[in-house]
Scaffold this motif. Structure first.
Motif, PDB file in Angstrom:
ATOM      1  N   ALA A  38      47.301  48.321  43.543  1.00 46.14           N
ATOM      2  CA  ALA A  38      46.342  48.037  42.467  1.00 46.14           C
ATOM      3  C   ALA A  38      46.501  49.063  41.346  1.00 46.14           C
ATOM      4  O   ALA A  38      47.048  50.146  41.566  1.00 46.14           O
ATOM      5  N   PRO A  39      46.017  48.739  40.138  1.00 43.31           N
ATOM      6  CA  PRO A  39      46.203  49.619  38.988  1.00 43.31           C
ATOM      7  C   PRO A  39      45.803  51.100  39.187  1.00 43.31           C
ATOM      8  O   PRO A  39      46.641  51.956  39.039  1.00 43.31           O
ATOM      9  N   HIS A  48      50.553  50.144  34.945  1.00 36.27           N
ATOM     10  CA  HIS A  48      49.893  48.827  34.831  1.00 36.27           C
ATOM     11  C   HIS A  48      49.429  48.561  33.393  1.00 36.27           C
ATOM     12  O   HIS A  48      49.548  47.444  32.905  1.00 36.27           O
ATOM     13  N   TRP A  56      49.856  43.202  37.757  1.00 38.48           N
ATOM     14  CA  TRP A  56      48.846  43.158  38.827  1.00 38.48           C
ATOM     15  C   TRP A  56      48.826  41.774  39.477  1.00 38.48           C
ATOM     16  O   TRP A  56      48.709  41.651  40.696  1.00 38.48           O
ATOM     17  N   CYS A  59      51.638  41.876  41.837  1.00 37.50           N
ATOM     18  CA  CYS A  59      51.386  42.848  42.912  1.00 37.50           C
ATOM     19  C   CYS A  59      50.437  42.300  43.978  1.00 37.50           C
ATOM     20  O   CYS A  59      50.598  42.576  45.163  1.00 37.50           O
ATOM     21  N   LYS A  60      49.464  41.508  43.526  1.00 40.69           N
ATOM     22  CA  LYS A  60      48.499  40.917  44.477  1.00 40.69           C
ATOM     23  C   LYS A  60      49.204  40.096  45.543  1.00 40.69           C
ATOM     24  O   LYS A  60      48.701  39.917  46.640  1.00 40.69           O
TER      25      LYS A  60
END
Ligand code: AR6
Length: 184
Positions: A38-39, A48, A56, A59-60
Motif C-alpha cells: 500500500a502507498p 505511489h 495501487w 498492487c492490490k
C-alpha cells in the motif's frame, strides 16, 4: 555536479548517487514497501504519488508481500518501466534482520534478472521508518549487490540512490571499506 561513485565488475556497474528514487531513469526502481504493498510513507509514499493511482490498483492484485520477498509491477507515470516492491525487516537487533535485508536485495535482483531488466535503482531499504542502523544496512546491502553482479549477467547497472548527504557519505564510506579490504 552530481555526486557519484562507480564500481565495475566485467560488464556490470554499481553506482552510488545522492538523489530521489522516484526520478531515476533506470528500467526498474525498487520500493521499500509494506506487506500490503500500500502507498504508506517514506519511499513507498513518494513512489505511489509519482506513479499515480494505477500503481495501487495493480498492487492490490499482487497478493501482498512477505518480509525479504519481492514482487513486480508496472511503473505507470514514473520514468522507470517497472517497480520492484520488496519488504525490508523492521529492525529489532536480531540476526534474522541481516538475513532478511540480504534477501530483499537478492530476491529483487533475481526478479530483475528473470525479467531481463538491465538497470535497477535501490533506496536504502529498511533504514527509514523500519529503523535499521544505516552503517550496518549499508554494509549488508553493498556486499549483497557486489556479490550478485559478480555472478550474474543481469542487471548490468545497479544504482543505490541515497536521499541525503549523510546517507550518501555513509554508503560511500562503507563501499570503500569493503573494496579496500577485498573481503566480499
Ligand atoms: N528517494 C530515495 N530515498 C528516499 C526517498 C526518496 N524519494 N524518500 C525516503 N528515502 P523508508 P523503510 C530514504 O522509511 O525503512 C513506508 O511507510 C529514507 O531516508 O521509506 O524500509 C512503507 O510503507 C531512508 O533512508 O523505508 C513501509 O511501511 C530509506 O529511503 C515502511 O515505510 C528508506 O526509508 C518501510 O520502511
Amino acid at each position: 555536479m552530481k555526486e557519484e561513485l562507480l564500481f565495475h565488475e566485467g560488464k556490470a556497474k554499481l553506482q552510488i548517487i545522492k538523489g530521489d528514487i522516484t526520478e531515476q531513469d533506470t528500467e526498474a526502481i525498487v520500493n521499500a514497501a509494506n506487506k500490503k504493498l500500500a502507498p504508506g510513507g517514506g519511499v513507498a509514499g513518494a513512489i505511489h504519488r509519482a506513479a499515480g493511482p494505477d500503481l495501487w490498483e495493480e498492487c492490490k492484485k499482487l497478493g501482498g508481500c512477505e518480509t525479504g520477498q519481492a514482487k513486480i509491477s508496472g511503473g505507470y507515470r514514473l520514468k522507470a518501466r517497472y517497480v520492484i516492491h520488496t519488504v525490508g525487516p523492521v529492525y529489532n537487533n536480531t540476526p534474522q534482520n541481516a538475513r532478511d535485508l540480504e534477501s530483499c536485495y537478492m530476491n529483487s535482483l533475481h526478479l530483475a534478472k528473470k525479467k531481463g531488466i538491465r538497470s535497477v535503482a535501490f533506496p536504502a531499504i529498511s533504514t527509514g521508518i523500519f529503523g535499521y542502523p544505516l552503517e550496518e544496512a549499508a554494509d549488508i546491502s553493498l556486499r549483497t549487490v557486489i556479490n550478485f553482479i559478480q555472478d550474474n549477467n543481469l542487471p548490468e547497472i545497479v544504482r543505490f540512490v541515497l536521499f541525503g548527504e549523510k546517507d550518501y557519505k555513509v554508503f560511500t564510506k562503507a563501499f570503500q571499506k569493503i573494496i579496500s579490504s577485498k573481503d566480499f
